[in-house]
Design a protein around this motif. Structure first.
Motif, PDB file in Angstrom:
ATOM      1  N   GLY A  30      31.108  43.495  28.401  1.00  0.00           N
ATOM      2  CA  GLY A  30      32.741  43.050  28.946  1.00  0.00           C
ATOM      3  C   GLY A  30      32.617  43.541  30.412  1.00  0.00           C
ATOM      4  O   GLY A  30      32.261  43.653  31.217  1.00  0.00           O
ATOM      5  N   ILE A  31      33.753  43.080  30.443  1.00  0.00           N
ATOM      6  CA  ILE A  31      33.925  44.190  32.418  1.00  0.00           C
ATOM      7  C   ILE A  31      35.377  44.392  32.070  1.00  0.00           C
ATOM      8  O   ILE A  31      36.410  44.218  31.603  1.00  0.00           O
ATOM      9  CB  ILE A  31      34.538  42.974  32.751  1.00  0.00           C
ATOM     10  CG1 ILE A  31      34.685  43.145  34.467  1.00  0.00           C
ATOM     11  CG2 ILE A  31      35.628  41.732  32.504  1.00  0.00           C
ATOM     12  CD1 ILE A  31      34.870  41.365  35.249  1.00  0.00           C
ATOM     13  N   SER A  32      35.826  46.351  32.593  1.00  0.00           N
ATOM     14  CA  SER A  32      36.407  46.251  33.060  1.00  0.00           C
ATOM     15  C   SER A  32      38.232  46.157  33.347  1.00  0.00           C
ATOM     16  O   SER A  32      37.737  45.168  33.962  1.00  0.00           O
ATOM     17  CB  SER A  32      36.598  48.255  33.586  1.00  0.00           C
ATOM     18  OG  SER A  32      36.875  48.203  35.290  1.00  0.00           O
ATOM     19  N   GLY A  33      38.811  46.260  32.936  1.00  0.00           N
ATOM     20  CA  GLY A  33      40.772  45.617  32.994  1.00  0.00           C
ATOM     21  C   GLY A  33      40.928  45.725  34.799  1.00  0.00           C
ATOM     22  O   GLY A  33      40.683  44.155  35.777  1.00  0.00           O
ATOM     23  N   GLN A  34      39.843  46.836  35.453  1.00  0.00           N
ATOM     24  CA  GLN A  34      39.860  46.988  37.067  1.00  0.00           C
ATOM     25  C   GLN A  34      39.435  45.581  37.591  1.00  0.00           C
ATOM     26  O   GLN A  34      39.887  45.516  39.022  1.00  0.00           O
ATOM     27  CB  GLN A  34      39.713  48.782  37.479  1.00  0.00           C
ATOM     28  CG  GLN A  34      40.907  49.769  36.729  1.00  0.00           C
ATOM     29  CD  GLN A  34      40.279  50.797  37.263  1.00  0.00           C
ATOM     30  OE1 GLN A  34      40.232  51.051  38.314  1.00  0.00           O
ATOM     31  NE2 GLN A  34      40.353  51.847  36.531  1.00  0.00           N
ATOM     32  N   ALA A  35      37.592  46.046  37.273  1.00  0.00           N
ATOM     33  CA  ALA A  35      37.560  44.998  38.325  1.00  0.00           C
ATOM     34  C   ALA A  35      38.079  43.961  37.867  1.00  0.00           C
ATOM     35  O   ALA A  35      37.857  42.797  37.816  1.00  0.00           O
ATOM     36  CB  ALA A  35      35.933  45.345  37.230  1.00  0.00           C
ATOM     37  N   TYR A  36      38.131  42.769  36.390  1.00  0.00           N
ATOM     38  CA  TYR A  36      38.809  41.933  35.951  1.00  0.00           C
ATOM     39  C   TYR A  36      39.685  41.269  37.082  1.00  0.00           C
ATOM     40  O   TYR A  36      39.713  40.062  37.806  1.00  0.00           O
ATOM     41  CB  TYR A  36      39.073  41.858  34.615  1.00  0.00           C
ATOM     42  CG  TYR A  36      39.477  40.157  34.245  1.00  0.00           C
ATOM     43  CD1 TYR A  36      37.792  38.977  33.958  1.00  0.00           C
ATOM     44  CD2 TYR A  36      40.494  40.585  33.360  1.00  0.00           C
ATOM     45  CE1 TYR A  36      38.335  38.120  33.583  1.00  0.00           C
ATOM     46  CE2 TYR A  36      40.795  38.709  32.915  1.00  0.00           C
ATOM     47  CZ  TYR A  36      39.743  38.181  33.295  1.00  0.00           C
ATOM     48  OH  TYR A  36      40.095  36.582  32.699  1.00  0.00           O
TER      49      TYR A  36
END
Lengths: 416, 213
Positions: A30-36
């Motif tokens: 997936g993708i980290s919250g910050q990157a998202y």
């Protein structure tokens, strides 16, 4: 082909209509919250929320608008819970963006700006100021193995991976009985199945090696494997009782609804495996085989193993043990040359990952370099099926959104 | 086989339960304690490190060897003239601020200790000031090792090295860096004196740098 058919064709080693791809089917794809949050801002998407469903790794649950835009073909069934706005609350992420944490997750903010998580007064997890994930603070069997395993469930419950587990398991405790939870899970998964064409994945973990390291601490458990194998085996037997119970209930509840069951057990590091292939065969392979056999005998689900690092030395064993899919395919680790992996094992296992290196390329290269690198990886992995595009592990906070979109342009290009 | 060779073999094979007894037997036979330490243990760990670097053995085998050596050192320590075993020098070690990871750092500490150094481990999430303070408090320290596991804590490693580089004590220390995302190029860029990609290489690098510090 629907997304689900595309993914299943790839896993069955048939060439799908075009390249299947994934973002967010599980907490290591997936993708980290910050990157998202950065990505959504870059795309001008103002609606919706950055909902962090795996609080340990601070991984976001990608929304339909993002999945549609990039053409993702798989979903994590974690999303059947925490559906309501009231299941979440706002939090300021380390990069200043607003995200959301599940309502059940209530860490304590520390004086220096980090977060601590306590369970019955015991500090079990911590994220330092500016951090990107929570780390384990208690190792219940660090000093030694217990005289008996009467307290194993409690010990496991103190480990953050269990105490702060993501969906659908985060809601198990809301139900009066285990059976009531599984009945509800089935109902919700059937609803999700009816509402989407995407392939569905459920994470069951069932880690063996990793539980040893969570309970004993990495250094101790690694030494045990060589110096005290009988203690290791005793612990694994105990873990297996619990894991097979989880599989029994999961297969009965959603084995005909969900397409893929994700296991986890990191067996490799950058430089080599944690142990020799012989040790793996002696201590872990027989049990990994049993886990796979159970799922294949009692459900329609394909099995997926998340194992980081250099695992070339046991790829044949993992195929023997019955895994259908391997992730994240850490191509820069020792002996993990992608072309060789595809040539030697591509007919027997599906690579779910390896599409773009997240350690040095996706975060540090230019968008043009990311695009070219990704095209090259797709060229290596995609022919004859057996490949679902995904990054080599989660997209971390420091990845520029321009690079993420350059990677997905390469996926789109391969789909023409 | 001499008793010291037996000690060396037991260390190499990680026989923690045997090493203490063998060291005692060597002492009883009148072997020089310094020789037992250097040839029976530090050299044996050098062999272990070399085998690890060549992928002939795995991390756990290196760990059990280091643990076995520790057992031997416990028996040997009272017999060494200075009462210490840190003939090679002293190192300050820690994981940089914002990073709570210590498995790799601990491995490095163990291997560097096994090479005859005294290691002062500052732990995880170590602020820059704490590194500086530790070097000031240990005027005999010649090495500082900083670790970062995350791509996101690489900037903290850069800041830590930059701050150490500004200190008046800079000439008497060598700075080593490491961690999964770190490369030789990054180490050069941030002004560290050395980088190594694994614990065994770190021990070899420590010896090399300490010799020139």
């Amino acid at each position: 082909m629907t997304s689900r058919e595309r993914v299943l064709a790839a896993i069955n080693h048939k060439e799908p209509d075009y390249l299947p791809m994934d973002l967010g089917s599980n907490v290591s794809a997936g993708i980290s919250g910050q990157a998202y949050a950065n990505l959504k801002e870059h795309l001008g998407m103002k609606e919706g929320h950055t909902r962090i469903y795996d609080v340990v790794q601070q991984v976001a649950q990608p929304e339909e608008c993002v999945l549609d835009l990039i053409g993702a073909d798989a979903l994590d069934v974690a999303r059947v819970y925490n559906e309501k706005d009231s299941d979440w609350y706002d939090v300021t992420l380390s990069n200043g963006k607003i995200g959301q944490w599940p309502a059940w997750f209530q860490p304590v903010k520390t004086a220096d700006g980090g977060y601590d998580v306590y369970q019955d007064g015991v500090l079990i997890a911590r994220m330092p100021k500016g951090g990107m994930c929570f780390d384990q603070m208690i190792f219940p069997y660090k000093e030694d193995y217990p005289d008996n395993y009467d307290d194993l469930d409690h010990a496991m419950g103190q480990v953050l991976w269990s105490a702060l587990v993501h969906g659908p398991w985060d809601h198990m405790k809301d139900f009066p009985t285990e059976d009531a939870f599984y009945a509800d899970l089935r109902e919700r998964c059937l609803k999700l199945r009816a509402s989407t064409d995407r392939a569905l994945m459920i994470t069951c973990g069932c880690n063996l090696f990793e539980w040893g390291t969570f309970l004993r601490r990495m250094e101790n458990f690694l030494m045990d494997i060589y110096a005290e194998p009988e203690s290791v085996e005793e612990l694994i037997e105990q873990l297996m009782v619990r894991h097979l119970h989880t599989l029994e209930k999961t297969c009965a509840a959603v084995g005909d609804v969900v397409d893929i069951l994700r296991f986890g057990d990191d067996l490799g590091m950058d430089k080599n495996m944690f142990m020799s292939a012989e040790k793996y065969r002696e201590l872990f392979k027989p049990y990994h085989t049993k886990l796979n056999e159970y799922v294949h005998t009692h459900s329609h689900m394909k099995t997926f193993l998340h194992s980081c690092g250099s695992i070339y030395g046991v790829m044949g064993d993992l195929i023997d043990a019955g895994y259908d899919i391997i992730n994240p395919v850490q191509t820069t680790a020792y002996q993990m040359d992608p072309a060789r992996l595809k040539k030697e094992f591509g007919k027997d296992i599906t690579f779910w990952g390896g599409g773009c290196n997240t350690r040095s390329v996706l975060n540090h290269a230019t968008p043009e370099e990311v695009y070219e690198y990704t095209c090259r990886m797709i060229d290596i992995f995609h022919h004859d099926g057996g490949f679902v595009f995904n990054t080599e592990h989660n997209i971390l906070p420091d990845v520029p959104p321009e690079n993420i979109m350059a990677m997905y342009r390469a996926v789109q290009n391969a789909r023409k | 086989m001499s008793k010291i060779q037996e000690v060396a073999e037991a260390v190499e094979k990680g026989k923690a339960k045997l090493v203490g007894g063998l060291v005692q037997e060597a002492l009883d036979e009148g072997c020089d304690p310094v020789e037992i330490l250097n040839q029976g243990m530090i050299d044996a760990m050098g062999v272990v490190g070399e085998k690890f670097k060549n992928n002939e053995i795995f991390v756990p085998e290196m760990l059990v060897a280091a643990r076995a050596m520790k057992k031997g050192v416990e028996v040997l320590k009272p017999h060494l003239a200075s009462g210490g075993t840190s003939s090679a020098g002293k190192m300050i070690l820690g994981t940089v601020a914002g990073d709570l990871h210590d498995i790799g750092k601990n491995l490095v500490g163990m291997m560097i200790e096994s090479a005859g150094f005294e290691v002062i481990d500052l732990g995880i999430d170590v602020p820059i000031e704490k590194f500086i303070e530790a070097v000031n408090e240990n005027p005999d320290a010649t090495l500082v090792g900083c670790s970062a596991l995350l791509t996101t804590t690489m900037p903290a490693l850069r800041d830590t090295v930059a701050a150490l580089n500004e200190q008046p004590f800079r000439d008497r220390i060598k700075i080593m860096v490491g961690g999964a995302p770190i490369t030789q190029a990054f180490a050069d860029e941030i002004g560290a004196d050395g980088y190594s990609e694994d614990a065994a290489s770190a021990a070899q690098l420590a010896k090399k740098l300490a010799a020139t510090a």
